[in-house]
Design an enzyme around this catalytic site. Structure first.
Site, mmCIF file in Angstrom:
data_model
loop_
_atom_site.group_PDB
_atom_site.id
_atom_site.type_symbol
_atom_site.label_atom_id
_atom_site.label_comp_id
_atom_site.label_asym_id
_atom_site.label_seq_id
_atom_site.Cartn_x
_atom_site.Cartn_y
_atom_site.Cartn_z
ATOM 1 N N CYS A 24 43.360 26.024 36.462
ATOM 2 C CA CYS A 24 42.834 27.082 35.601
ATOM 3 C C CYS A 24 42.037 26.536 34.426
ATOM 4 C CB CYS A 24 43.982 27.953 35.103
ATOM 5 S SG CYS A 24 43.415 29.362 34.109
ATOM 6 N N CYS B 1 40.394 45.949 37.625
ATOM 7 C CA CYS B 1 41.454 44.972 37.378
ATOM 8 C C CYS B 1 41.302 44.378 35.983
ATOM 9 C CB CYS B 1 41.401 43.861 38.420
ATOM 10 S SG CYS B 1 41.436 44.456 40.130
ATOM 11 N N ARG C 207 42.440 40.554 50.396
ATOM 12 C CA ARG C 207 41.195 40.487 49.644
ATOM 13 C C ARG C 207 40.686 39.042 49.586
ATOM 14 N NH1 ARG C 207 42.818 43.329 46.499
ATOM 15 N NH2 ARG C 207 43.679 42.173 44.730
#
Length: 345
Positions: free
Chosen positions: A74, A111, A273
């Site tokens: 990340c 989202c 997804r």
């Protein structure tokens, strides 16, 4: 080794049976000559539950960076030196502008994501207010991704109008300590269970291409099956400079497609997804991913850009798929022509 009968695996999946670990390994290790047959089998399962519809989700990084966790993939983690924008929770007008863009791009789900381990109470209350504002103005479902949550927080999100909460398992339990050391795999499972207990729809998936083994890929899918999550985002690692995993993510598009096939066979009825990294890892084979998956993000990701919305609409149209409206019906009209008329890329 003789390739298995992929259609037989599809039959097992459609019957609700769990395919064997041996078969799962064969899906992942099959030669490229078997890929189209695998995609055909996966599409049989996908079409049974989702026909040829594609769901669109829009992602907003509503709070960026400033995170105390050490997730190695990340760019927002405390150990990242990536050059990204860092900011606290966005003001209401910016969130509503993003929601308007999501609505214009025909997204069925908006989202909202905030960085951090778990939201502090003032931030959490502001998120609740933002959810109410978006829900009052736009006919979209709302998914919140806020880090670790307990059942009380999940219940408050539901009361504010949140439809779904995302919290990815990210990888297999056995591989988790190689990905992150500041929280455990069970911490993540606990959040998914708290979301389920609050009556919210669960969204949980993983990131592939972080150096995991084939068993890790299979175990991640099996964990998601055991938790009976509703929506499964499959991210493919984007090796971001400044993160510890900048030298990983060496997947081929064919490997990515085999992983998508495996997840469809193990998670037959779930929304699957193709999420972050599809442009980087699937590249020109992105359209083939839709034969296993039934959903994509449209627009950008958290700290990396996605491809133009018009390119996504062209991809969906050219492959013979149709867009799904927020109510689950087929979206009417010509969405691509509408975007082009609005000069939206």
């Amino acid at each position: 080794m003789t390739a298995p009968d992929w259609n037989q695996l599809a039959d097992q999946s459609l019957a609700g049976e769990l395919i064997s670990r041996e078969a799962a390994h064969q899906v992942l290790s099959a030669p490229d000559t078997e890929l189209l047959a695998q995609l055909h089998a996966a599409y049989r399962v996908r079409h049974h539950y989702w026909q040829n519809r594609v769901r669109l989700h829009f992602l907003l990084n509503a709070q960026s960076g400033l995170c105390p966790e050490d997730c190695h993939y990340c760019s927002q983690s405390k150990i990242s030196t990536a050059e990204i924008d860092k900011y606290p929770l966005m003001a209401k007008d910016r969130v509503l502008a993003a929601a308007e863009r999501a609505h214009t791009l025909k997204a069925g789900t908006f989202c909202m994501v905030i960085s951090g381990r778990s939201p502090a109470e003032p931030t959490f209350n502001r998120v609740l207010d933002l959810v109410r504002e978006v829900k009052a103005q736009y006919p979209m479902k709302i998914c919140a991704c806020l880090g670790l949550l307990d059942e009380d927080q999940a219940q408050r999100l539901a009361a504010a109008g949140v439809d779904r909460v995302n919290h990815n398992l990210n990888t297999a339990e056995a591989n988790h300590e190689n990905i992150c050391t500041t929280h455990t795999f069970q911490d993540r499972v606990g959040t998914v269970e708290a979301v389920k207990a609050a009556g919210l729809t669960t969204c949980s998936g993983g990131i592939l291409g972080m150096g995991e083994s084939a068993d890790d890929v299979i175990d991640l899918a099996l964990s998601l099956r055991q938790l009976d999550v509703t929506s499964v985002p499959m991210n493919f690692l984007i090796p971001i400079p400044g993160t510890p995993f900048v030298d990983r993510g060496d997947l081929t598009p064919r490997q990515c497609l085999r992983m998508l096939c495996l997840f469809r066979l193990l998670l037959p009825s779930q929304e699957i997804r193709i999420a972050g990294g599809r442009e980087v890892q699937l590249r020109s084979l992105q359209p083939l991913g839709l034969y296993a998956a039934n959903s994509i993000f449209i627009g950008d990701y958290l700290t990396t850009p996605g491809q133009a919305a018009t390119a996504d609409f062209e991809m969906i149209r050219d492959a013979g798929f149709v867009l799904e409206a927020p109510d689950g019906s087929v979206l009417q009209g010509d969405p691509l022509a509408e975007l082009q008329a609005l000069a939206i890329a």
